[in-house]
Write a protein that holds these residues in place. Sequence first.
Motif: not given
Length: 211
Positions: A126-137
């Motif tokens: 039921a819960r959601k998770i939030t995480f950082h993403v990164f620019d591929p370049r």
Amino acid sequence: MAKPKTTDDAELIKEWPLSTAATLGSSVRAKGILLEIRARLPLAVRKSLEIEAGALTLTMAETAKSAFRAASSVVSNALEDIESLPVIPREIQDILTISTTERHRWLSDGRLPSAGTRTVKLRGRARKITFHVFDPRVVEDILDRDMVTVWREEDAEATAEKRRRAALKAKLTRSLKTKAKTPSKLDADPDDASRSKPLGWEEFCRDGLLR
């Protein structure tokens, strides 16, 4: 004797090679691209898309021409800007060959810039998770300049300096404790009567002048 294929056994196949700019040389990233594109397909045909030898492969029965054309269109459109697809944590760790601890540390101190956050719901939870993403370049630039080696050297130097300061502080603390426990000669025995006697006192007493 092999059984001849019937019309229903015939297959429709199409491939889309994935560029190095898209995968950044990572099999984990390639799998992530597969899952991203699968998520855009109808549930019934998602498993028809696989990744083999660095290429996405769509395989469907000859009888599913309409569904095959529709799925092919979705995959082709998704791949148009796939090189800009944000890099997620497990992908950047594989691309840069870094640990989770290093990722968190360098993200926290700004050396590894975040391109934002992403929130997803875990399957079956039921819960959601939030995480950082990164620019591929940006990730590609870090990889090309071998910044991970530089950051690790910086971390090693910082750790060595912290240990040196900690050792110096501990030595100073021990020194102060030892000094506090060792009384000086003047304070060794404040009740020592000999320290309060005036010069010539012994001769004065011997002559009996106080009798």
